[in-house]
Design an enzyme around this catalytic site. Structure first.
Site, PDB file in Angstrom:
ATOM      1  N   ARG A 172       0.832  -1.223   0.000  1.00 28.72           N
ATOM      2  CA  ARG A 172       0.000   0.000   0.000  1.00 28.72           C
ATOM      3  C   ARG A 172       0.865   1.271   0.000  1.00 28.72           C
ATOM      4  O   ARG A 172       0.499   2.293   0.592  1.00 28.72           O
ATOM      5  CB  ARG A 172      -0.970   0.006   1.189  1.00 28.72           C
ATOM      6  CG  ARG A 172      -1.924  -1.174   1.193  1.00 28.72           C
ATOM      7  CD  ARG A 172      -2.823  -1.193  -0.022  1.00 28.72           C
ATOM      8  NE  ARG A 172      -3.674  -2.380  -0.025  1.00 28.72           N
ATOM      9  CZ  ARG A 172      -3.422  -3.504  -0.696  1.00 28.72           C
ATOM     10  NH1 ARG A 172      -2.306  -3.602  -1.432  1.00 28.72           N
ATOM     11  NH2 ARG A 172      -4.247  -4.528  -0.658  1.00 28.72           N
ATOM     12  N   SER A 222     -11.670  -0.731   2.402  1.00 32.37           N
ATOM     13  CA  SER A 222     -10.937  -1.315   3.525  1.00 32.37           C
ATOM     14  C   SER A 222     -10.292  -0.212   4.355  1.00 32.37           C
ATOM     15  O   SER A 222      -9.530   0.604   3.831  1.00 32.37           O
ATOM     16  CB  SER A 222      -9.872  -2.280   2.998  1.00 32.37           C
ATOM     17  OG  SER A 222      -9.182  -2.886   4.057  1.00 32.37           O
ATOM     18  N   GLU A 292      -5.402   2.262   6.243  1.00 36.66           N
ATOM     19  CA  GLU A 292      -5.158   2.218   4.798  1.00 36.66           C
ATOM     20  C   GLU A 292      -5.830   3.410   4.149  1.00 36.66           C
ATOM     21  O   GLU A 292      -5.305   4.005   3.209  1.00 36.66           O
ATOM     22  CB  GLU A 292      -5.700   0.913   4.223  1.00 36.66           C
ATOM     23  CG  GLU A 292      -5.558   0.774   2.721  1.00 36.66           C
ATOM     24  CD  GLU A 292      -6.005  -0.589   2.230  1.00 36.66           C
ATOM     25  OE1 GLU A 292      -6.746  -0.642   1.233  1.00 36.66           O
ATOM     26  OE2 GLU A 292      -5.612  -1.606   2.839  1.00 36.66           O
TER      27      GLU A 292
END
Length: 306
Positions: A172, A222, A292
């Site tokens: 990420r 998410s 995230e």
């Protein structure tokens, strides 16, 4: 910022002033942008960034506002949304997509030309620019697996092309996160495959996503990165938090890794619930959950006289 000066210097651009960002974010939350602009070409992006640089105006790119939370105080300065820059081209085994193109649309352009390698992304709701920025991934694949190179505009107005190796991809993360830059266009190197096999895999992943994720509600996707050695949703379930409501926000009863907007939630509902989850998981399991989702903008100030 002077509105008249902005309109005079950027006459070809659609400028919206004091525009509520809740109209654009996937959570349906967020305060106003001082100025919101939708450039249609790379030259228009450069015009906006050049104006901001020469007039000391802060600026920020939102992509398509999927995996982020804009706080209730909004964003000062110029907010650039690239949703009008959405062209996708295929040449041989190379797929080229502008930053505002939807990741899902790009995977279907690959399917249409029987190119394989991009199936993992067929259910990710973000834009190409956002996906490159955060090295988006799902079901065992990540952007780093298929990106050949990306064109970016630096804050000083220069254009630069970065190769896959120069992007310093990790989980990420990409180099873009440390750069004051705008993703303009990305090129993906895929391989020739069989149309029915590719379609079968995409259908399988789409069905899996629809069965497991709370797509019926607004959400930011998410919320947390996966902690080493753990699954976030499982930790939240074991802590007894699944289904918890906080204002108009709720930890999804369908997937504990998602927070959904069930009743006119505010960004503050989201950020407070995120902080509560992090506190409980740290206390119960000694695991630090890292977000995230990007949390940007200013918190809403409370009038002390009220």
């Amino acid at each position: 910022m002077n509105k008249e000066d902005l309109v005079k210097n950027l006459p070809a651009l659609n400028l919206l002033f004091d525009e509520p960002l809740m109209n654009y974010t996937f959570t349906k939350t967020g305060g106003p942008a001082d100025v919101l602009v939708f450039p249609k070409t790379q030259n228009e992006v450069k015009e906006v960034v050049d104006y901001c640089r020469t007039h000391d105006v802060p600026w920020m790119v939102l992509g398509n506002a999927s995996n982020l939370i804009v706080q209730d105080g909004g964003i000062r300065g110029m907010v650039i949304m690239l949703t009008e820059m959405k062209q996708i081209r295929v040449s041989g085994t190379m797929v080229t997509a502008e930053a505002g193109a939807k990741l899902i649309d790009t995977t279907y352009a690959a399917l249409d030309t029987s190119l394989t390698g991009f199936e993992f992304a067929c259910g990710i709701p973000g834009s190409i620019g956002g996906a490159v920025y955060m090295n988006a991934g799902a079901y065992g694949g990540e952007i780093k697996d298929v990106l050949a190179e990306v064109d970016v505009l630096l804050a000083d107005g220069t254009l630069k092309t970065l190769t896959n190796e120069e992007m310093a991809f990790s989980y990420r993360h990409s180099k873009i996160q440390e750069m004051d830059a705008v993703v303009l266009e990305a090129r993906f190197q895929l391989t020739a495959g069989e149309h029915e096999v590719i379609k079968g895999r995409m259908d399988e992943l789409t069905e899996l996503r629809q069965s497991k994720q709370p797509l019926e509600y607004p959400s930011c996707g998410s919320v947390f990165k996966r902690p080493v050695g753990h699954f976030t949703g499982q930790l939240i379930q074991e802590a007894g938090l699944q289904g918890l409501k906080w204002g108009g926000a709720q930890i999804s009863e369908k997937h504990a890794g998602f927070i959904v907007n069930i009743d006119h939630a505010t960004a503050t509902d989201y950020t407070e619930l995120i902080a509560h989850i992090q506190e409980v998981i740290k206390e119960k399991f000694d695991v630090s959950l890292e977000t995230e989702v990007r949390i940007i903008g200013e918190a809403k100030t409370v009038d002390a006289s009220m």
